[in-house]
Design a protein around this motif. Structure first.
Motif, PDB file in Angstrom:
ATOM      1  N   ASN A  34     -12.028  -2.474  12.294  1.00  0.00           N
ATOM      2  CA  ASN A  34     -12.920  -1.135  12.368  1.00  0.00           C
ATOM      3  C   ASN A  34     -12.770  -0.522  13.801  1.00  0.00           C
ATOM      4  OD1 ASN A  34     -14.499   0.227  10.804  1.00  0.00           O
ATOM      5  ND2 ASN A  34     -16.419  -0.592  11.765  1.00  0.00           N
ATOM      6  N   LEU A  90      -7.343  -1.003  11.757  1.00  0.00           N
ATOM      7  CA  LEU A  90      -8.421  -0.715  10.748  1.00  0.00           C
ATOM      8  C   LEU A  90      -9.215  -1.913  10.024  1.00  0.00           C
ATOM      9  CD1 LEU A  90      -9.164   1.510   8.608  1.00  0.00           C
ATOM     10  CD2 LEU A  90      -7.602   0.462   6.983  1.00  0.00           C
ATOM     11  N   GLY A  91      -8.612  -2.922  10.266  1.00  0.00           N
ATOM     12  CA  GLY A  91      -9.547  -4.194   9.762  1.00  0.00           C
ATOM     13  C   GLY A  91     -10.373  -4.576  10.520  1.00  0.00           C
ATOM     14  N   ASN A 143      -4.814  -1.410  -4.650  1.00  0.00           N
ATOM     15  CA  ASN A 143      -4.798  -2.859  -5.098  1.00  0.00           C
ATOM     16  C   ASN A 143      -3.924  -3.652  -4.019  1.00  0.00           C
ATOM     17  OD1 ASN A 143      -5.138  -5.381  -6.021  1.00  0.00           O
ATOM     18  ND2 ASN A 143      -4.309  -4.744  -7.913  1.00  0.00           N
ATOM     19  N   PRO A 144      -4.648  -4.267  -2.806  1.00  0.00           N
ATOM     20  CA  PRO A 144      -3.462  -5.136  -1.991  1.00  0.00           C
ATOM     21  C   PRO A 144      -2.858  -6.366  -2.662  1.00  0.00           C
ATOM     22  CG  PRO A 144      -6.131  -5.795  -1.677  1.00  0.00           C
ATOM     23  CD  PRO A 144      -6.081  -4.550  -2.732  1.00  0.00           C
ATOM     24  N   ALA A 185      -3.610   8.408   5.603  1.00  0.00           N
ATOM     25  CA  ALA A 185      -3.654   7.294   4.956  1.00  0.00           C
ATOM     26  C   ALA A 185      -2.344   6.507   5.191  1.00  0.00           C
ATOM     27  CB  ALA A 185      -4.075   7.338   3.535  1.00  0.00           C
ATOM     28  N   LEU A 219       0.787  -1.305  -0.107  1.00  0.00           N
ATOM     29  CA  LEU A 219      -0.110  -0.151  -0.110  1.00  0.00           C
ATOM     30  C   LEU A 219       0.867   1.162  -0.039  1.00  0.00           C
ATOM     31  CD1 LEU A 219      -2.824  -1.154   2.523  1.00  0.00           C
ATOM     32  CD2 LEU A 219      -2.822  -1.256   0.223  1.00  0.00           C
ATOM     33  N   MET A 221      -9.404   6.159   5.008  1.00  0.00           N
ATOM     34  CA  MET A 221      -9.871   4.535   4.890  1.00  0.00           C
ATOM     35  C   MET A 221     -10.251   4.536   3.321  1.00  0.00           C
ATOM     36  SD  MET A 221     -12.343   2.175   6.972  1.00  0.00           S
ATOM     37  CE  MET A 221     -13.837   2.738   6.399  1.00  0.00           C
ATOM     38  N   GLU A 222     -11.142   5.565   2.933  1.00  0.00           N
ATOM     39  CA  GLU A 222     -11.574   5.614   1.582  1.00  0.00           C
ATOM     40  C   GLU A 222     -10.379   5.692   0.588  1.00  0.00           C
ATOM     41  OE1 GLU A 222     -14.403   4.640   0.251  1.00  0.00           O
ATOM     42  OE2 GLU A 222     -14.678   4.245   2.319  1.00  0.00           O
ATOM     43  N   ILE A 231      -7.206   4.341   1.199  1.00  0.00           N
ATOM     44  CA  ILE A 231      -6.769   3.003   1.212  1.00  0.00           C
ATOM     45  C   ILE A 231      -7.610   1.970   0.379  1.00  0.00           C
ATOM     46  CG2 ILE A 231      -6.105   1.160   2.834  1.00  0.00           C
ATOM     47  CD1 ILE A 231      -5.254   3.490   4.733  1.00  0.00           C
ATOM     48  N   ARG A 232      -8.863   1.918   0.527  1.00  0.00           N
ATOM     49  CA  ARG A 232      -9.700   1.088  -0.358  1.00  0.00           C
ATOM     50  C   ARG A 232      -9.673   1.136  -1.839  1.00  0.00           C
ATOM     51  NH1 ARG A 232     -15.169   1.762   3.029  1.00  0.00           N
ATOM     52  NH2 ARG A 232     -14.975   0.152   4.137  1.00  0.00           N
ATOM     53  N   GLU A 233      -9.042   2.159  -2.283  1.00  0.00           N
ATOM     54  CA  GLU A 233      -8.971   2.437  -3.691  1.00  0.00           C
ATOM     55  C   GLU A 233      -7.561   1.837  -4.206  1.00  0.00           C
ATOM     56  OE1 GLU A 233      -9.364   6.428  -4.887  1.00  0.00           O
ATOM     57  OE2 GLU A 233     -11.255   6.731  -3.808  1.00  0.00           O
TER      58      GLU A 233
END
Length: 173
Positions: free
Chosen positions: A115, A112-113, A142-143, A101, A88, A135-136, A138-140
């Protein structure tokens, strides 16, 4: 009866090696970079320690680390990372300035995982809304940057010779 067909696309290693030609490397550096690429797993992660790789290649660990940085500079962003956090962060280095982030990716992924947003906000001395925005971001990312490529093994798709569909009062073959 089932028909099994082989469909092989470009794999991650081929794609990465094709990018190396644009980088001025010595033959030795090219060989090390290709070796590192061959060690990547299906996610695009390097799971071996650079010290072990240096021993295998009979070279200095700092040379392996330099070539790892070259591999990590290739597309897809995040490839060559040794764990999720590093994956990341590599992606953020290329396109994201968000320091919250970045801090979460570096130090608080487990929370974070789970919550645990208020706890993260408290530790970072920011608001929960700031954590949500990070968090948004990070969500974008690609893990698993290697997942969009076919695996090293041949892909095999099973195609049925016959398909049976149940309609209202009968079956259609």
């Amino acid at each position: 009866m089932w028909n099994v067909s082989d469909n092989r696309g470009e794999d991650l290693a081929e794609y990465l090696i094709s990018q190396l030609v644009t980088i001025p490397l010595t033959d030795r550096e090219q060989a090390i970079a290709e070796y590192l690429i061959d060690l990547l797993d299906s996610r695009g992660y390097l799971t071996e320690e650079t010290e072990q790789i240096a021993d295998q290649l009979e070279t200095e660990e700092d040379e392996v680390a330099r070539m790892l940085q070259v591999v990590q500079s290739l597309e897809p962003a995040g490839v060559g990372a040794r764990d999720l956090s590093e994956c990341l962060l590599i992606q953020m280095d290329q396109k994201i300035e968000d320091t919250i982030a970045r801090k979460i990716a570096a130090d608080y992924l487990e929370q974070l995982g789970k919550n645990q947003l208020p706890q993260i906000a408290r530790k970072l001395k920011v608001t929960v809304d700031d954590v949500l925005q990070a968090m948004e971001v990070i969500r974008e990312l690609n893990p698993k940057p290697g997942n969009s490529f076919s695996s090293r093994e041949n892909l095999k798709y099973i195609t049925p010779d016959v398909t049976v569909v149940k309609l209202k009062d009968y079956y259609e073959i």
